[in-house]
Design an enzyme around this catalytic site. Structure first.
Site, PDB file in Angstrom:
ATOM      1  N   GLU A 519       0.839  -1.212   0.000  1.00 36.05           N
ATOM      2  CA  GLU A 519       0.000   0.000   0.000  1.00 36.05           C
ATOM      3  C   GLU A 519       0.872   1.261   0.000  1.00 36.05           C
ATOM      4  O   GLU A 519       0.565   2.237  -0.674  1.00 36.05           O
ATOM      5  CB  GLU A 519      -0.967   0.002   1.190  1.00 36.05           C
ATOM      6  N   ASP A 583       3.563  -5.183  -5.366  1.00 41.74           N
ATOM      7  CA  ASP A 583       3.887  -6.494  -4.781  1.00 41.74           C
ATOM      8  C   ASP A 583       5.401  -6.652  -4.601  1.00 41.74           C
ATOM      9  O   ASP A 583       5.871  -7.046  -3.531  1.00 41.74           O
ATOM     10  CB  ASP A 583       3.356  -7.622  -5.681  1.00 41.74           C
TER      11      ASP A 583
HETATM   12 ZN   LIG Z   1      -2.596  -2.505  -4.624  1.00 44.59          ZN
END
Ligand SMILES: [Zn+2]
Length: 682
Positions: A519, A583
């Site tokens: 995030e 990621d």
């Molecule tokens: Zn995301």
């Protein structure tokens, strides 16, 4: 933005508190991170297919249920969570609260949705007044009023009209207009020339035909109406932006006043429309897709009134079908569930009714949920983790070879300015004025839609409420909001397999730690980097930084483009780029933060035979363990900005030297990527 959606996440309470309720007591209290031959597939070489090595056992033990198109460890948590929310709702219903109380509203909303006998008896009578209104239109003035009326009920016929933070003045709320109007999930389904899309177009026409038949048209008429609506929607599709264009905040920032709207789309009666919404004329409106609105206005003038009526009938039918009698529900499932996603059977009714109750009274349910299931200890541990991740990210920024010193300074400032919300909002929304009764499920849904619409419209022209949440605490998910520069973790994601209140650090850093890092990086990815620390759309990178960043991210685009998701169909590395950067970045940052937590010491404890670093990668992989139907793979690849579970694991890991080291993976392994070909961004 979201982890899943579609969005894109609790049990933790059960781990510590005696107050834990019936649901899940047994399972949750025993949940420990488990990496054994039971959940893994030790016959697979980790360097050949790490995803399968880590999750093979889990995937065998959790075959796809017939009512799911995808089922993963993420969904398993969401399912458990639904059972908890259900017990809360049923308790509220059992208390039979006074008229106007929260318990009455929650209880009646749920009860009306579950009263299938009554719903079946009513057939489509709940929407008859709406259909009559549409069929009674005799001129363009009335057409405009009706389009506004449907929008007010959030049956959004053509475009969303909503409130949003101003992307270039992020502390203020303005009005927004965003393309819509399609019954299929993306413009491509209307326009692409291939067999799969053609099949779906036929299935969609069958669906529309069924809906028109169910409201009393003979087969021939119904089929003609369906063709007419389909042709109309195809024109909307042709005017729509692609998903990729919609990811570009500059292209979708077109702020104007009413005069500007009338200039780009002169045929449409904007004043009449705004009057129909019963709001004051907004001073500023962001039109995300001006060419779409221009096309709508053109159609507004040129299409026959009878065509407009057919289209608006179809909108009402489509958007209410799942809340009407079973014949409508079944038709809705046959298209959206079966044809589109490959599901074999419908979810039990209580789950969809629960979703709608959550949609209507989300923070009221959330307040009860948090009181029951969210322990203060979870918040404390998350606060610490987030701050450690922030430090870890800062260290990574300092080490970057490609970023200029000037931009590094700004990046540090932006990182320091990220606001963090964990668990639940500091103040709760009140639902005073929302009318809910046990009379009609659909009437409750529409009542709630109007209530929300008015709530959102009241924000226009006001300062952004920084305490507002855009997800409820009982949602298994997390998000980064670029215009607020904030990351948000609802209570419900703070449970296994993301977060183990009494789990070892390596596992928590590998799972929720990576989510936090994921995030955070959204503030710095191909989209997030367009926003400054105050959330304003404003480039703070040098051109040289952008060039180097793009060179590095292109490696990731190419890597994902090479993943064959189905025979002949490949992943879309460009559409999923932001999520793939997040990621990989999340993994690197959380790994750094975990190392920091060791304070230079080595953790020599093995659990289940695995070292801490191995458990870090295994925990990350477990989060994405899933089974997916082929049709759903095809659909997600087209519409979802997130990669599929296997690619979320096998995509980023081979870019990390630490991964090879943890599992002794050698150059000859299929997953191996030579150092010069690896992507390294954060
Ligand atoms: Zn995301």
């Amino acid at each position: 933005m979201k982890l899943y959606h579609i969005g894109l996440s609790v049990i933790a309470a059960c781990l510590t508190l005696g107050a834990c309720q019936v649901t899940n007591k047994e399972t949750k209290t025993l949940i420990k991170p488990e990496f054994t031959e039971n959940d893994m597939d030790l016959s697979v070489d980790p360097g050949s297919d790490f995803y399968e090595y880590a999750n093979g056992g889990w995937r065998k033990q959790h075959p796809l249920p017939d009512d799911k198109s995808r089922f993963g460890s993420f969904d398993l948590l969401a399912e458990d969570n639904k059972k908890m929310v259900r017990s809360i709702i049923e308790n509220a219903a059992a208390e039979k609260g006074e008229k106007g109380s929260i318990n009455q509203k929650i209880g009646d909303f749920y009860a009306a949705g579950m009263d299938l006998e009554k719903i079946n008896q009513a057939g489509f009578t709940p929407i008859q007044p709406l259909l009559d209104k549409i069929n009674g239109i005799s001129n363009r003035d009335e057409l405009t009023q009706l389009i506004a009326y449907l929008q007010k009920n959030q049956l959004t016929p053509l475009f969303h009209f909503y409130s949003t933070a101003d992307q270039k003045n992020s502390k203020m709320t303005i009005a927004g207009i965003y393309q819509s109007g399609l019954g299929m999930p993306d413009r491509d389904y209307y326009l692409e020339d291939n067999e799969a899309s053609e099949k779906l177009r036929q299935a969609y026409k069958t669906y529309l035909t069924t809906l028109f038949t169910l409201v009393g048209n003979d087969a021939q008429t119904a089929s003609e109406l369906a063709e007419e609506v389909f042709a109309f929607e195809t024109k909307l599709a042709e005017a729509s932006n692609s998903r990729l264009d919609n990811r570009d905040p500059h292209k979708t920032y077109n702020k104007m006043g009413l005069a500007g709207l009338s200039e780009i789309a002169p045929e449409f009666q904007w004043s009449n429309y705004i009057g129909g919404l019963e709001i004051n004329t907004p001073a500023e409106i962001n039109v995300s897709q001006p060419q779409f609105i221009a096309a709508v206005a053109d159609m507004y003038a040129k299409e026959e009134l009878s065509t407009w009526k057919s289209f608006l009938n179809s909108v009402v039918l489509r958007k209410t079908a799942s809340a009407l009698s079973e014949d409508f529900v079944n038709a809705n499932f046959a298209f959206y569930g079966e044809a589109m996603s490959g599901k074999k059977e419908q979810e039990p009714r209580w789950k969809t009714v629960l979703d709608n109750t959550n949609g209507a009274l989300g923070e009221a349910v959330g307040q009860l949920f948090v009181a029951e299931y969210f322990p203060p200890a979870a918040k404390k541990r998350m606060d610490d983790l987030v701050e450690n991740l922030r430090v870890g990210f800062g260290m990574r920024i300092d080490q970057l070879e490609w970023m200029s010193d000037e931009t590094k300074k700004a990046a540090h400032e932006k990182l320091a300015a990220i606001r963090v919300k964990i668990g639940y909002p500091s103040k709760w929304r009140d639902y005073l004025g929302l009318e809910i009764s046990n009379e009609s499920y659909l009437a409750n849904i529409l009542s709630s839609n109007r209530f929300d619409f008015a709530f959102n419209m009241a924000k226009i022209g006001q300062a952004v409420d920084q305490e507002e949440w855009h997800m409820t605490p009982q949602t298994v998910n997390a998000y980064y909001n670029p215009v607020a520069n904030e990351i948000v973790f609802p209570a419900a994601i703070l449970q296994p397999p993301f977060f183990y209140l009494d789990g070892d650090d390596a596992v928590n850093y590998g799972a929720i730690g990576v989510v936090i890092g994921h995030e955070m990086t959204h503030g710095f990815d191909d989209k997030g980097r367009l926003y400054a620390k105050d959330g304003n759309l404003n480039n703070w990178w040098t051109e040289e930084d952008v060039k180097k960043f793009n060179e590095r991210t292109q490696i990731l685009v190419n890597q994902y483009n090479a993943f064959e998701v189905l025979p002949g169909q490949f992943a879309d590395g460009e559409l999923s780029l932001g999520e793939n950067i997040a990621d990989l970045g999340g993994l690197c940052i959380s790994y750094q933060a975990y190392q920091n937590s060791l304070n230079g010491k080595e953790n020599t404890t093995k659990i289940d035979g695995f070292s801490d670093y191995q458990r870090f990668f295994l925990a990350y992989s477990r989060v994405w363990a899933q089974n997916v139907r082929d049709k759903e793979i095809a659909r997600l690849t087209k519409v979802d900005v997130h990669s599929l579970g296997d690619n979320r694991v096998n995509g980023p890991l081979p870019n990390m030297e630490e991964f090879y080291a943890a599992f002794n993976i050698e150059e000859k392994s299929p997953m191996y990527i030579a150092p010069e070909n690896r992507a390294s961004i954060w």
